[in-house]
Motif scaffolding. Structure first.
Motif, short mmCIF file in Angstrom:
data_model
loop_
_atom_site.label_atom_id
_atom_site.label_comp_id
_atom_site.label_asym_id
_atom_site.label_seq_id
_atom_site.Cartn_x
_atom_site.Cartn_y
_atom_site.Cartn_z
N LYS A 70 25.30 48.48 143.00
CA LYS A 70 24.72 48.81 141.70
C LYS A 70 23.42 48.03 141.52
N SER A 71 22.40 48.70 141.06
CA SER A 71 21.12 48.02 140.83
C SER A 71 21.22 47.17 139.57
N PHE A 72 20.30 46.22 139.47
CA PHE A 72 20.25 45.37 138.29
C PHE A 72 20.02 46.21 137.03
N MET A 103 26.34 47.10 131.18
CA MET A 103 26.86 45.94 130.45
C MET A 103 26.48 46.02 128.97
N THR A 104 25.28 46.45 128.68
CA THR A 104 24.85 46.62 127.29
C THR A 104 25.72 47.66 126.60
N ASP A 105 25.97 48.77 127.28
CA ASP A 105 26.83 49.81 126.73
C ASP A 105 28.25 49.29 126.52
N PHE A 106 28.79 48.60 127.50
CA PHE A 106 30.14 48.04 127.40
C PHE A 106 30.26 47.13 126.18
N VAL A 163 34.71 36.16 124.78
CA VAL A 163 34.34 35.15 125.75
C VAL A 163 33.89 35.91 126.99
N ILE A 164 32.70 35.61 127.46
CA ILE A 164 32.15 36.30 128.63
C ILE A 164 31.81 35.26 129.69
N LEU A 165 32.32 35.49 130.89
CA LEU A 165 32.04 34.62 132.03
C LEU A 165 31.08 35.31 132.97
N SER A 166 30.13 34.55 133.48
CA SER A 166 29.32 35.09 134.58
C SER A 166 30.07 34.83 135.88
N MET A 167 29.61 35.47 136.95
CA MET A 167 30.32 35.32 138.21
C MET A 167 30.20 33.90 138.75
N ALA A 225 22.01 35.70 134.86
CA ALA A 225 21.09 35.52 133.73
C ALA A 225 21.20 36.68 132.75
N CYS A 226 21.41 37.86 133.26
CA CYS A 226 21.57 39.03 132.39
C CYS A 226 22.80 38.88 131.50
N VAL A 227 23.90 38.47 132.10
CA VAL A 227 25.13 38.28 131.33
C VAL A 227 24.91 37.20 130.28
N ARG A 228 24.26 36.12 130.67
CA ARG A 228 23.98 35.04 129.70
C ARG A 228 23.15 35.58 128.54
N GLU A 229 22.08 36.27 128.85
CA GLU A 229 21.18 36.79 127.81
C GLU A 229 21.92 37.73 126.85
N LEU A 230 22.70 38.65 127.41
CA LEU A 230 23.42 39.60 126.56
C LEU A 230 24.48 38.89 125.72
N ALA A 231 25.19 37.96 126.32
CA ALA A 231 26.22 37.23 125.57
C ALA A 231 25.60 36.38 124.47
N GLU A 232 24.52 35.70 124.79
CA GLU A 232 23.91 34.81 123.80
C GLU A 232 23.21 35.58 122.69
N SER A 233 22.99 36.87 122.87
CA SER A 233 22.40 37.68 121.80
C SER A 233 23.46 38.11 120.77
N ARG A 234 24.71 37.81 121.06
CA ARG A 234 25.82 38.17 120.18
C ARG A 234 26.31 36.91 119.48
N PRO A 235 26.25 36.85 118.16
CA PRO A 235 26.63 35.63 117.45
C PRO A 235 28.12 35.30 117.58
N ASP A 236 28.91 36.28 117.92
CA ASP A 236 30.37 36.11 117.97
C ASP A 236 30.89 35.98 119.40
N THR A 237 30.02 35.55 120.32
CA THR A 237 30.38 35.53 121.73
C THR A 237 30.12 34.16 122.34
N LEU A 238 31.11 33.67 123.06
CA LEU A 238 30.98 32.45 123.82
C LEU A 238 30.65 32.83 125.26
N PHE A 239 29.55 32.32 125.78
CA PHE A 239 29.17 32.55 127.17
C PHE A 239 29.60 31.34 127.98
N ILE A 240 30.22 31.60 129.13
CA ILE A 240 30.59 30.53 130.06
C ILE A 240 29.96 30.85 131.41
#
Length: 105
Positions: free
Chosen positions: A7-9, A16-19, A29-33, A54-69
């Motif tokens: 899958k391309s970036f 991921m945005t759609d999901f 809670v969202i974990l990166s690989m 970095a994409c997962v981090r950016e998308l997670a951190e744009s959500r106020p109700d999400t913890l990124f790990i």
């Protein structure tokens, strides 16, 4: 799995945005690989695992109700913790869960 499955970036970011849009207003809670040494650090498109993280981090951190790990904080890139360079062995699983608990407890 998306990183090594061809899958391309751009497709990953779109999917991921759609999901995440299906969970608007929900706590997550969202974990990166985690690190992996058995697979190349670039995919068929020449894109890096760090770009996907970095994409997962950016998308997670744009959500106020999400913890990124950051998955790289849960397991080191050290073969002693992996069965096959990708999947944690017993020691890796124990370390993963112990480090994960620091974020969740």
């Amino acid at each position: 799995n998306d990183f090594v499955s061809g899958k391309s970036f751009a497709d990953y970011r779109r999917d991921m945005t759609d999901f995440l849009s299906h969970f608007a207003g929900k706590s997550m809670v969202i974990l990166s690989m985690t690190p992996f040494s058995s697979s190349p650090q670039t995919n068929a498109f020449g894109e890096t695992a760090d770009q996907f993280r970095a994409c997962v981090r950016e998308l997670a951190e744009s959500r106020p109700d999400t913890l990124f790990i950051d998955g790289t904080s849960l397991l080191p890139d050290d073969p002693q913790f992996y069965v096959d360079g990708l999947h944690p062995n017993d020691a890796g699983a124990e370390l993963f869960y112990r480090n994960l608990a620091r974020y969740l407890l």
